[in-house]
Design a protein around this motif. Structure first.
Motif, PDB file in Angstrom:
ATOM      1  N   SER A  47      -8.992 -80.370 -33.263  1.00  0.00           N
ATOM      2  CA  SER A  47      -9.430 -78.973 -33.256  1.00  0.00           C
ATOM      3  C   SER A  47     -10.488 -78.652 -32.212  1.00  0.00           C
ATOM      4  N   TYR A  72      -4.080 -77.285 -38.107  1.00  0.00           N
ATOM      5  CA  TYR A  72      -3.495 -76.197 -37.323  1.00  0.00           C
ATOM      6  C   TYR A  72      -4.454 -75.029 -37.141  1.00  0.00           C
ATOM      7  N   LEU A 101      -5.868 -77.425 -30.501  1.00  0.00           N
ATOM      8  CA  LEU A 101      -5.027 -77.412 -31.697  1.00  0.00           C
ATOM      9  C   LEU A 101      -3.554 -77.596 -31.357  1.00  0.00           C
ATOM     10  N   VAL A 131      -0.715 -80.100 -32.979  1.00  0.00           N
ATOM     11  CA  VAL A 131       0.429 -79.504 -33.674  1.00  0.00           C
ATOM     12  C   VAL A 131       1.740 -79.939 -33.027  1.00  0.00           C
ATOM     13  N   PRO A 175       0.679 -78.830 -43.129  1.00  0.00           N
ATOM     14  CA  PRO A 175      -0.359 -78.154 -42.344  1.00  0.00           C
ATOM     15  C   PRO A 175      -1.687 -78.138 -43.092  1.00  0.00           C
ATOM     16  N   LEU A 206       5.795 -74.296 -36.995  1.00  0.00           N
ATOM     17  CA  LEU A 206       4.343 -74.287 -37.204  1.00  0.00           C
ATOM     18  C   LEU A 206       3.631 -74.044 -35.881  1.00  0.00           C
ATOM     19  N   ASN A 207       2.631 -73.172 -35.902  1.00  0.00           N
ATOM     20  CA  ASN A 207       1.877 -72.849 -34.692  1.00  0.00           C
ATOM     21  C   ASN A 207       0.385 -72.977 -34.960  1.00  0.00           C
ATOM     22  N   ALA A 208      -0.391 -73.138 -33.912  1.00  0.00           N
ATOM     23  CA  ALA A 208      -1.843 -73.182 -34.043  1.00  0.00           C
ATOM     24  C   ALA A 208      -2.382 -71.823 -34.421  1.00  0.00           C
TER      25      ALA A 208
END
Length: 354
Positions: free
Chosen positions: A28, A99, A107, A111, A127, A343-345
């Motif tokens: 992160s 995420y 991130l 991911v 996540p 899935l996305n940041a």
């Protein structure tokens, strides 16, 4: 059968079994980390690659550089985590990843890596919210700890007081209205010419000083358990500039100690009061600032004096790491939560909506 459908079936099997070995990735900010944790409590490995030396050249984290370094470090950290755990990919039941919140480029590296692993290995993808990860570090450090509890989450980007009602269920009691505690530490450190990373080095310097040598204002907030460090930070910086303009030499140890005391008194005081009012009897500490020596001493002293059971992770689990992400993922998995390959940041992700 499509990946998503297979994973739903596999997740239900893991939930029925109630056990899982999870490989997690955390990226992160400026640490690239991977870890293997069993059943949310037993840390089998915890590999961390720090970028501190690189960013110290610039006095803080440079997002573009951080992202590039994550790309270089993520595969070696995954390999190291598996090696430390004496496991292979076949021994892993699920993949977890942070995420959000955090730096978007950083991130995205984690991911993307986690999605690639999950798809290639045909494993469920879980996540995890970074802040929830910090809270969950306490489950690794204290295997017998169970919710409910009140947790103070203090770091460079966050200052929250939350009641952990159950795994994955939180009530927001208070939060910073402006600067986070860690951010205030870092900015005051710069005024004292303390190099990056300022907060931990200021803490070390403060251990040698008199925390009553300088007087700083106590900031009040409308919310009973909210925080505000912007005004305090500004007052401290202005006082330093004024003293220098008047030709006075600042005693760095005393100045650092007095500032640290002002911050810690607010954090510890509100955390203990919130835990007492909640009636749950448990008070936990989490986040990078949870490694602060005075904060740990004051939380322990005040908490025990108030009849509370106090929990805090060791310093290695206070700073960003993947073991805490794997722990949080286990309980998310047990709640039936699963991510798809879309899935996305989410750099502004919140722990509690609303």
């Amino acid at each position: 059968m499509r990946y998503e459908e297979r994973m739903k079936q596999r997740l239900e099997a893991l939930r029925a079994r109630g056990k899982a070995r999870i490989l997690a990735i955390e990226s992160s900010c400026d640490e690239t980390a991977a870890a293997v944790v069993e059943d949310g409590r037993v840390m089998r490995s915890n590999a961390i690659s720090s970028q501190i030396a690189l960013h110290a050249l610039y006095g803080g984290v440079v997002p573009e550089i951080a992202s590039r370094m994550h790309v270089e470090a993520v595969d070696p950290m995954i390999e190291q985590a598996l090696s430390q755990a004496q496991m292979g990919f076949d021994d892993i039941d699920a993949i977890a990843v942070t995420y959000g919140p955090g730096l978007v480029g950083a991130l995205l590296t984690g991911v993307a890596s986690a999605k690639a692993l999950a798809y290639a290995l045909d494993k469920p993808l879980i996540p995890v919210n970074h802040i929830e990860g910090h809270v969950s570090a306490n489950y690794i450090a204290h295997p017998d700890l169970e919710p409910p509890m009140v947790c103070l989450v203090a770091s460079g980007g966050h200052s929250h007081l939350v009641r952990v009602d159950h795994y994955g269920e939180y009530t927001l009691l208070g939060q910073t209205m402006d600067d986070a505690a860690g951010e205030a530490f870092d900015k005051v450190a710069r005024v004292l010419d303390i190099p990056y990373p300022g907060g931990p080095l200021l803490d070390k310097l403060a251990e040698e000083g008199d925390d009553h040598a300088y007087r700083f204002p106590k900031v009040t907030t409308e919310g009973k358990y909210d925080f505000s460090f912007s005004g305090l930070k500004t007052a401290v910086i202005n006082q330093a500039h004024k003293l220098r303009q008047q030709g006075h030499k600042i005693n760095a140890q005393d100045f650092a100690a007095s500032f640290r005391r002002a911050v810690v008194d607010v954090l510890a005081g509100k955390a203990v009061a919130a835990a007492q009012e909640s009636g749950c009897g448990n008070l936990a500490l989490a986040g990078g600032v949870a490694a602060n020596r005075l904060l740990r001493r004051e939380i322990q002293r005040r908490g025990e004096a108030a009849g509370l059971k106090v929990f805090m992770p060791p310093a290695i689990l206070c700073t960003d790491n993947a073991a805490m992400i794997a722990s949080a993922a286990f309980y998310r998995m047990m709640r039936g939560e699963l991510a798809g390959l879309d899935l996305n940041a989410q750099p502004s992700l919140r722990l509690i909506e609303g």
